[in-house]
Design an enzyme around this catalytic site. Structure first.
Site, PDB file in Angstrom:
ATOM      1  N   ASP A   9     -24.368  -8.571  14.594  1.00 29.22           N
ATOM      2  CA  ASP A   9     -23.053  -7.919  14.694  1.00 29.22           C
ATOM      3  C   ASP A   9     -22.095  -8.844  15.435  1.00 29.22           C
ATOM      4  O   ASP A   9     -22.348  -9.220  16.577  1.00 29.22           O
ATOM      5  CB  ASP A   9     -23.207  -6.586  15.453  1.00 29.22           C
ATOM      6  N   ASP A 107     -18.501  -7.343   9.490  1.00 28.25           N
ATOM      7  CA  ASP A 107     -18.984  -8.062  10.678  1.00 28.25           C
ATOM      8  C   ASP A 107     -20.418  -7.733  11.036  1.00 28.25           C
ATOM      9  O   ASP A 107     -20.850  -8.062  12.148  1.00 28.25           O
ATOM     10  CB  ASP A 107     -18.079  -7.771  11.874  1.00 28.25           C
ATOM     11  N   GLU A 108     -21.155  -7.088  10.157  1.00 29.21           N
ATOM     12  CA  GLU A 108     -22.546  -6.815  10.508  1.00 29.21           C
ATOM     13  C   GLU A 108     -23.467  -6.820   9.291  1.00 29.21           C
ATOM     14  O   GLU A 108     -23.039  -6.491   8.171  1.00 29.21           O
ATOM     15  CB  GLU A 108     -22.693  -5.500  11.278  1.00 29.21           C
TER      16      GLU A 108
HETATM   17 MG   LIG Z   1     -18.835  -6.090  15.596  1.00 29.58          MG
END
Ligand SMILES: [Mg+2]
Length: 377
Positions: A9, A107-108
């Site tokens: 993340d 973002d992950e």
């Molecule tokens: Mg993040």
């Protein structure tokens, strides 16, 4: 070599991307949200750590965020820029030896690896992502997906944390049920009413009572979650969309029936373009409506015949709205077309959290106050 699930993340992703291209903002409170205009209805997508010290959080109305942190630099959401950086991050992960990558959002991602030292693999991932993108990430190490996802929060920022069956009770047992990925405040409240307050309570809850309260599928599912038990299979098959949706928050509440009808048609036109591009007709129409001041509800209707026709999609959504018989002014409308399944059906069963942003802001009538917030951590 044992199989491990890593959850990667990026830290304060949207804000970090903005600071990379505006170096003068380093160390300052930065808030990314909506069109960057605090007078508009929109929410915080990401707040930098400096802004969080003032209590700014993702999902918070921009107006409130600016009041909490008057010195913050407010920037608009720039989806193409974040998607470009996200593609580099995911490409970096896919180049890790033997890694299987399941993208969860900008973002992950989950990364499945076989490793004798998963922390070393996690640090190697952090090093490579930093080298390639100059961005920091945190990595959760787990023996199931739910444990890996939760572990990341304990490693933030820039760290790693391991959460497995061995330390689950010690780390999670005393926490509220909403500390578990997949249990939100509504389910938590219903569990509390059943006398289930902590993760440990849930792990040891009577399955029959859970089935009565949440049904034969979700009851046992929540009990397993109480033990951190979930799939450990990281799945890199490309995501096949089940639906396309568009929603808009209006800067001024809608009250006039003609205005509402044309707003609904504008959303249906965009959704029809999306499903036409996908090549699968709409089988069920989903309506989402938020009445002033802030009451949100949804309705679904199956169509007699699948269709690509925006007029029919709009008429169905409008009929669902009329059926609510609610005279309150409208703050947000959303139309979602659930498509017919592709030939051969869906390869992968639905996995929690997979599938990318649920509804895109339509861009007509202003930013959506339920803009992208998945990059908020
Ligand atoms: Mg993040």
């Amino acid at each position: 070599m044992a199989p491990w699930v890593l959850h990667v993340d990026l830290d304060q992703f949207l804000a970090a991307v903005e600071v990379l291209r505006h170096p003068e903002l380093a160390g300052q409170p930065v808030i990314v949200g909506g069109r960057g205009d605090p007078t508009e209805r929109a929410v915080v997508s990401t707040a930098s750590y400096e802004a969080r010290e003032f209590g700014v959080r993702s999902g918070m109305p921009l107006k409130l965020a600016v009041r909490k942190c008057p010195g913050a630099v407010l920037l608009p959401v720039d989806a193409p820029a974040y998607e470009a950086v996200s593609a580099e991050v995911m490409d970096t992960l896919r180049h890790v030896d033997g890694a299987v990558v399941e993208v969860l959002g900008w973002d992950e991602a989950f990364v499945g690896v076989d490793s004798d030292d998963p922390e070393a693999t996690a640090r190697e991932i952090q090093r490579r992502v930093l080298e390639r993108t100059r961005l920091h990430c945190s990595v959760g190490v787990g023996d199931t997906k739910v444990r890996a996802k939760i572990a990341t929060e304990f490693g933030k920022p820039r760290g790693t944390f391991r959460l497995t069956r061995d330390n689950w009770v010690e780390v999670m047992g005393h926490r509220p049920t909403s500390a578990i990925w997949g249990i939100g405040s509504r389910i938590e409240a219903r569990m509390t009413a059943l006398g289930i307050s902590t993760v440990d309570d849930l792990a040891h809850a009577d399955e029959g009572a859970l089935v009565t309260a949440f049904g034969p599928t979700m009851g046992p599912h929540y009990r397993r979650l109480g033990r951190g038990v979930s799939s450990a299979r990281v799945d890199d098959t490309p995501w096949v969309a089940r639906a396309h949706g568009r929603e808009t928050t209006y800067q001024r509440d809608l009250t006039d029936p003609d205005e509402i009808a044309s707003a609904m048609r504008a959303l249906a036109d965009q959704v029809a373009d999306d499903i036409t591009a996908e090549g699968r007709a709409c089988a069920r129409v989903h309506l989402k409506v938020r009445f002033a001041p802030f009451f949100t509800t949804t309705r679904i209707r199956k169509l007699p015949e699948p269709t690509f026709d925006p007029a029919l999609i709009a008429a169905t959504a409008l009929d669902l709205l009329t059926g609510l018989a609610d005279p309150r002014p409208i703050r947000l409308l959303g139309v979602r077309a659930e498509m017919v399944a592709p030939e051969g059906g869906y390869a992968d069963p639905r996995t929690t959290g997979r599938g990318g942003p649920s509804a895109r802001a339509s861009g007509t009538g202003g930013a959506s106050e339920s803009g992208p917030t998945q990059a908020g951590t």
